[in-house]
Design an enzyme around this catalytic site. Structure first.
Site, mmCIF file in Angstrom:
data_model
loop_
_atom_site.group_PDB
_atom_site.id
_atom_site.type_symbol
_atom_site.label_atom_id
_atom_site.label_comp_id
_atom_site.label_asym_id
_atom_site.label_seq_id
_atom_site.Cartn_x
_atom_site.Cartn_y
_atom_site.Cartn_z
ATOM 1 N N ALA A 13 0.846 -1.190 0.000
ATOM 2 C CA ALA A 13 0.000 0.000 0.000
ATOM 3 C C ALA A 13 0.881 1.240 0.000
ATOM 4 O O ALA A 13 1.715 1.417 0.890
ATOM 5 C CB ALA A 13 -0.899 0.000 1.235
ATOM 6 N N MET A 14 0.710 2.100 -0.993
ATOM 7 C CA MET A 14 1.539 3.290 -1.165
ATOM 8 C C MET A 14 0.684 4.540 -0.973
ATOM 9 O O MET A 14 -0.189 4.829 -1.788
ATOM 10 C CB MET A 14 2.161 3.299 -2.558
ATOM 11 N N GLY A 16 2.198 7.599 -0.488
ATOM 12 C CA GLY A 16 3.008 8.747 -0.841
ATOM 13 C C GLY A 16 3.733 9.334 0.344
ATOM 14 O O GLY A 16 4.488 10.294 0.215
ATOM 15 N N ASP A 19 6.482 6.476 5.457
ATOM 16 C CA ASP A 19 6.441 5.105 5.964
ATOM 17 C C ASP A 19 6.213 4.079 4.855
ATOM 18 O O ASP A 19 6.953 3.089 4.746
ATOM 19 C CB ASP A 19 5.354 4.973 7.034
ATOM 20 N N CYS A 106 -11.635 2.207 8.731
ATOM 21 C CA CYS A 106 -11.010 2.257 7.409
ATOM 22 C C CYS A 106 -10.140 1.024 7.168
ATOM 23 O O CYS A 106 -10.213 0.399 6.106
ATOM 24 C CB CYS A 106 -10.175 3.525 7.293
ATOM 25 N N CYS A 202 -7.559 12.041 7.718
ATOM 26 C CA CYS A 202 -7.272 12.373 6.326
ATOM 27 C C CYS A 202 -8.427 13.114 5.678
ATOM 28 O O CYS A 202 -8.213 13.980 4.824
ATOM 29 C CB CYS A 202 -6.946 11.101 5.545
#
Length: 383
Positions: A13-14, A16, A19, A106, A202
């Protein structure tokens, strides 16, 4: 971009951020066939305020990192799923006088669920994330443990994962500190290496949860009274969604003594105030629970009642009604402050996560706690 092949493929999972970028780089160093995936979850207004999970510039940074690493990158639109499983329940919870845990929701219903689905589609045997937590295999079974960096530990948000899911999960940052990861990102010259940490949700980067809920309440907000510990009306409010249990500031009333929100009654549209002692609970009832398969009740454990709670010793009891339905009650050894319905209680023994559930209601404290008298369960956990 070539065809996706390889038996050791890992879908990472990217976001951006620092981490996930370092996690991907470490997987590449380890020789895995890495595929970067970004989930587009939310659209931000052009107001200069950006989040860290899915803002456009973060998706761009994720692509820059994957290009640098020489791995494929895909972005998948999951905005509708995020709205259904995270945003709408978040709004509903505040309107109902509860304090939700959207990051748990989430991970449970969107991120981890979708990553496994996409991994199957893309032929990946495992998924990886940049969470600060560890997967430890004990006797052939995968178990979830805290990350080595206690200040950054994110095992709380993954407590619902079962052994079969943990068996396919790689957490490359579990044994690292945030400082080590940041330094590595800078040394590797990864895009976004100097990004700051996001301190807000977020999808509410301003931190104004009340305004966010009000915009989406569809005329469901009800004004009502603010009452003191004796039931006297001491003020008026514009909606219970603007309050949380334990809140002291911004109450809009002055009683001449410290006052805290000790209860929210959405049905009666009433905010209840009290003193510090009224905030302490002796226990909590749980719903939507998930437990490891080797957990035996009554379970003696350390229980965290919110993400930033250090944890408190407790005993978790399992009760079965005449219809065979099980329910779970947490009883603390000593009273715990601000146990809020809607938050998540997660049980630990040492560093190991044993499971948890959503707090349905808090229970009043009593002079003598039954938890102190409960026997230790036979569960054995590796140090």
């Amino acid at each position: 971009m070539g065809a996706l092949t390889g038996k050791n493929r890992v879908l990472v999972a990217m976001s951006g951020g620092v981490d996930s970028s370092v996690a991907a780089a470490r997987l590449c160093d380890a020789g895995h066939d890495v595929v970067g995936v970004t989930l587009h979850l939310w659209d931000y207004p052009d107001d200069g305020v950006k989040g860290r999970c899915c803002a456009p510039e973060d998706q761009h940074d994720a692509r820059r990192v994957t290009d640098m690493l020489g791995i494929p990158h895909y972005t998948f639109d999951r905005r509708e799923l995020f709205q259904e499983h995270v945003v709408a329940p978040f709004v509903d919870a505040y309107l109902e006088g509860r304090t939700p845990s959207p990051c748990v929701s989430c991970n449970r219903s969107v991120k981890i669920r979708e990553l496994f689905t996409l991994a199957d589609r893309l032929g990946a045997a495992a998924i990886a994330t940049g969470h600060y937590a560890r997967v430890v295999r004990e006797g052939g079974t995968a178990r979830l443990y805290r990350g080595r960096d206690r200040h950054k530990d994110q095992s709380y948000f993954l407590h619902m994962l079962r052994a079969s899911e943990l068996d396919r999960l790689i957490l490359p940052l579990g044994d690292s500190t945030k400082e080590e990861v940041r330094a590595e990102a800078i040394t590797r010259r990864l895009a976004g290496a100097h990004k700051g940490e996001s301190q807000e949700l977020c999808f509410v980067p301003t931190g104004r949860y009340d305004a966010f809920v009000a915009e989406r309440a569809n005329a469901r907000i009800r004004p009502g009274p603010i009452v003191d510990r004796d039931g006297r009306v001491v003020g008026q409010h514009h909606g219970v969604h603007a309050f949380t249990v334990g809140q002291r500031k911004g109450l809009g009333v002055a009683l001449g003594r410290p006052a805290f929100v000790v209860g929210l009654d959405a049905t009666a549209a009433t905010v209840h105030l009290g003193d510090e002692t009224a905030l302490h609970a002796g226990g909590a009832t749980l719903k939507d629970t998930v437990w490891d398969d080797d957990v035996v009740f009554p379970l003696q454990a350390e229980v965290r009642v919110r993400a930033r709670h250090d944890g408190a010793p407790a005993v978790i009891e399992r009760h079965v009604d005449p219809m065979g339905e099980a329910s779970f009650v947490v009883r603390f050894v000593s009273p715990v402050r601000a146990v809020s319905p809607g938050q998540v209680a997660v049980a630990y023994r040492g560093d190991r996560v044993l499971g948890g559930g959503t707090i349905e209601a808090s229970l009043p404290s009593s002079p003598q706690s039954r938890a102190a008298e409960a026997p230790m369960s036979p569960l054995e956990v590796a140090p």
